[in-house]
Scaffold this motif. Sequence first.
Motif, PDB file in Angstrom:
ATOM      1  N   PRO A 324      -3.929   8.212 -11.487  1.00 12.40           N
ATOM      2  CA  PRO A 324      -3.144   7.145 -10.836  1.00 12.40           C
ATOM      3  C   PRO A 324      -3.960   6.298  -9.865  1.00 12.40           C
ATOM      4  O   PRO A 324      -3.726   5.091  -9.748  1.00 12.40           O
ATOM      5  CB  PRO A 324      -2.039   7.927 -10.108  1.00 12.40           C
ATOM      6  N   PHE A 325      -4.923   6.907  -9.167  1.00 14.27           N
ATOM      7  CA  PHE A 325      -5.777   6.135  -8.266  1.00 14.27           C
ATOM      8  C   PHE A 325      -6.604   5.116  -9.050  1.00 14.27           C
ATOM      9  O   PHE A 325      -6.744   3.949  -8.639  1.00 14.27           O
ATOM     10  CB  PHE A 325      -6.711   7.062  -7.484  1.00 14.27           C
ATOM     11  N   ALA A 326      -7.186   5.561 -10.155  1.00 11.76           N
ATOM     12  CA  ALA A 326      -8.006   4.660 -10.972  1.00 11.76           C
ATOM     13  C   ALA A 326      -7.183   3.482 -11.485  1.00 11.76           C
ATOM     14  O   ALA A 326      -7.617   2.327 -11.443  1.00 11.76           O
ATOM     15  CB  ALA A 326      -8.620   5.434 -12.138  1.00 11.76           C
ATOM     16  N   LEU A 327      -5.979   3.773 -11.961  1.00  6.58           N
ATOM     17  CA  LEU A 327      -5.124   2.722 -12.507  1.00  6.58           C
ATOM     18  C   LEU A 327      -4.594   1.806 -11.420  1.00  6.58           C
ATOM     19  O   LEU A 327      -4.441   0.599 -11.635  1.00  6.58           O
ATOM     20  CB  LEU A 327      -3.977   3.350 -13.295  1.00  6.58           C
ATOM     21  N   LEU A 328      -4.298   2.355 -10.243  1.00  4.92           N
ATOM     22  CA  LEU A 328      -3.848   1.526  -9.126  1.00  4.92           C
ATOM     23  C   LEU A 328      -4.920   0.493  -8.767  1.00  4.92           C
ATOM     24  O   LEU A 328      -4.635  -0.708  -8.634  1.00  4.92           O
ATOM     25  CB  LEU A 328      -3.533   2.400  -7.913  1.00  4.92           C
ATOM     26  N   ALA A 329      -6.162   0.960  -8.603  1.00  2.00           N
ATOM     27  CA  ALA A 329      -7.259   0.044  -8.280  1.00  2.00           C
ATOM     28  C   ALA A 329      -7.433  -1.002  -9.376  1.00  2.00           C
ATOM     29  O   ALA A 329      -7.635  -2.199  -9.092  1.00  2.00           O
ATOM     30  CB  ALA A 329      -8.547   0.845  -8.085  1.00  2.00           C
ATOM     31  N   PHE A 330      -7.334  -0.573 -10.624  1.00  3.31           N
ATOM     32  CA  PHE A 330      -7.499  -1.488 -11.762  1.00  3.31           C
ATOM     33  C   PHE A 330      -6.432  -2.582 -11.754  1.00  3.31           C
ATOM     34  O   PHE A 330      -6.739  -3.768 -11.913  1.00  3.31           O
ATOM     35  CB  PHE A 330      -7.450  -0.682 -13.063  1.00  3.31           C
ATOM     36  N   PHE A 331      -5.178  -2.203 -11.541  1.00  2.00           N
ATOM     37  CA  PHE A 331      -4.087  -3.179 -11.577  1.00  2.00           C
ATOM     38  C   PHE A 331      -4.116  -4.126 -10.378  1.00  2.00           C
ATOM     39  O   PHE A 331      -3.662  -5.266 -10.490  1.00  2.00           O
ATOM     40  CB  PHE A 331      -2.737  -2.466 -11.665  1.00  2.00           C
ATOM     41  N   ILE A 332      -4.623  -3.660  -9.248  1.00  2.00           N
ATOM     42  CA  ILE A 332      -4.784  -4.564  -8.099  1.00  2.00           C
ATOM     43  C   ILE A 332      -5.807  -5.646  -8.413  1.00  2.00           C
ATOM     44  O   ILE A 332      -5.649  -6.818  -8.039  1.00  2.00           O
ATOM     45  CB  ILE A 332      -5.212  -3.773  -6.841  1.00  2.00           C
ATOM     46  N   LEU A 333      -6.859  -5.276  -9.141  1.00  2.00           N
ATOM     47  CA  LEU A 333      -8.003  -6.160  -9.345  1.00  2.00           C
ATOM     48  C   LEU A 333      -7.873  -7.110 -10.528  1.00  2.00           C
ATOM     49  O   LEU A 333      -8.498  -8.170 -10.541  1.00  2.00           O
ATOM     50  CB  LEU A 333      -9.271  -5.317  -9.507  1.00  2.00           C
ATOM     51  N   ILE A 334      -7.082  -6.757 -11.540  1.00  3.75           N
ATOM     52  CA  ILE A 334      -7.010  -7.621 -12.722  1.00  3.75           C
ATOM     53  C   ILE A 334      -6.097  -8.821 -12.457  1.00  3.75           C
ATOM     54  O   ILE A 334      -5.205  -8.766 -11.613  1.00  3.75           O
ATOM     55  CB  ILE A 334      -6.522  -6.849 -13.972  1.00  3.75           C
ATOM     56  N   PRO A 335      -6.299  -9.934 -13.165  1.00  2.47           N
ATOM     57  CA  PRO A 335      -5.440 -11.112 -13.001  1.00  2.47           C
ATOM     58  C   PRO A 335      -3.974 -10.786 -13.294  1.00  2.47           C
ATOM     59  O   PRO A 335      -3.670  -9.983 -14.184  1.00  2.47           O
ATOM     60  CB  PRO A 335      -5.999 -12.107 -14.028  1.00  2.47           C
TER      61      PRO A 335
END
Length: 500
Positions: A324-335
Amino acid sequence: MKKILKNNWQIISLEILLLLVFIFFYGKFGDVMVDSLREAYIPEQMLSGKVLYKNIFCIYAPLSYEINAFLIWIFGSSLKVFYFAGLFASLGIFYFYQRIIEHFLSKNIALVICLFAFAGLVLSPNVFNSFFPYSYGLLYGLLFSLISIYCVLKNKLYLSYFFYSLAICCKYEFVLLIIPLLFYSRKSSWVKNILALIIPFFFISILLYIQGVRFEDLINVVSIIQTMGQTSTLHWFYSVMGVYFQWKYFPLCLENFINFLIPVNWSKYCQILLWIFPVVLTLFAFRFKKLLPMEKFIILVSVLISVKVFFAPVFGSYGAYFIPFALLAFFILIPHNIKRYFVFLLIVWTFITASINIKLLNNKSVKIQSEKGFIYTSPNKADGINEVLNYFKGVGKDKVIVAYPECLTINYMLDVNSDNKFYSLIPLYVETFGEDIISKRLDFQKPDYIVVSNDNMYLYKFSEFGVDYATNVMKKIENDYLLVKIFDTGMKFKIYARKN
């Protein structure tokens, strides 16, 4: 009431689903050969007067064992105690995962991320699960870490330091969280924060001292950990499990990223996120100036909390707990305009992962049972262990039985002692201590029975105990002990009784 349900249906649904999985697959989590039963055996030994780090070999932090020993003291020693401890920890972990993620993303995206992690972690058929895991230290430590992060979001910084301290006392790997914590709290009350940080360490140290742990015992453990860290078997294990990045995995990262974008190869579902942290780091560097302070904080947390598995947030390994941490960071950063596409992909992979894991859980169809409770596993393992348990039924509680390379299920279910120094002889421990010391320990301890299984040690680059590793130890066993029984039910167990 309707308003509460409307505003919180995501977290309520997640917790209800977790309870249903616990009920429906009760007793099917964990592994009967490795790790899980160690987590039950050690706290029980502590209550019988043995001392962690002195009489009991342990390389992990103490708090989780203290918590579980306390639970046994209150409720009695049974597998049920450990299952329910895992349940309540899991309820807390997914509650705080949902709350933290929805602070940065929508509640629905937060639910999708949690369900994806749920499919791989809660429904996990191996030791990397959230009900009966390989390490309660990781389970409790993750829970305390999440509470610590949640307290930062609520600006309760002294509480954040308190729960961070508890996390460290459960699992050393969480220590790096201090970096974003110090950065974010630099303008808060240092006196409160330092006191909150020190108090758990102080009381746990006092508790260990009362139990008989001395400074030299801790130094000895540190020395063992340093030796272990330099072994070739540990290096091989981490390579196989993908715990640290190697350039030979770079093509696999690209392949899995393509598979994630266009699900053409669903068989590699467990490795589907192998690419995510390189992408997160790249996007983090490009978008750093545009991010809000709290977004920078949580992305830094996501990276640092996953350092041990930085390039391997994969199911079926240690990294599953931090997905969940990895996906949270990913979704914050993607357009923003492509988030829906990735949400759709996560939903697809959630169903794939859940269906595969449910099938594997259902394959655990045979029960191993004693007065301590029951646990299910695959027929070849269960049939063999049940034969061993029946063979030793009625054996005196004063007898010592050791199982190599490992199987504390025998000791826990029979309520008999193992050798608390060398209760496991996986290749990692054999290389760390050396066969001479292990052989001398056998001369000193003189266990009444030794059970040797043909459990495959491929994760450590070997096949079987006594075949291509620990061969000198095996020769000593064959010299000092008499082979009295062989059970071969798909997995082979040999029982040796000490001569004279």
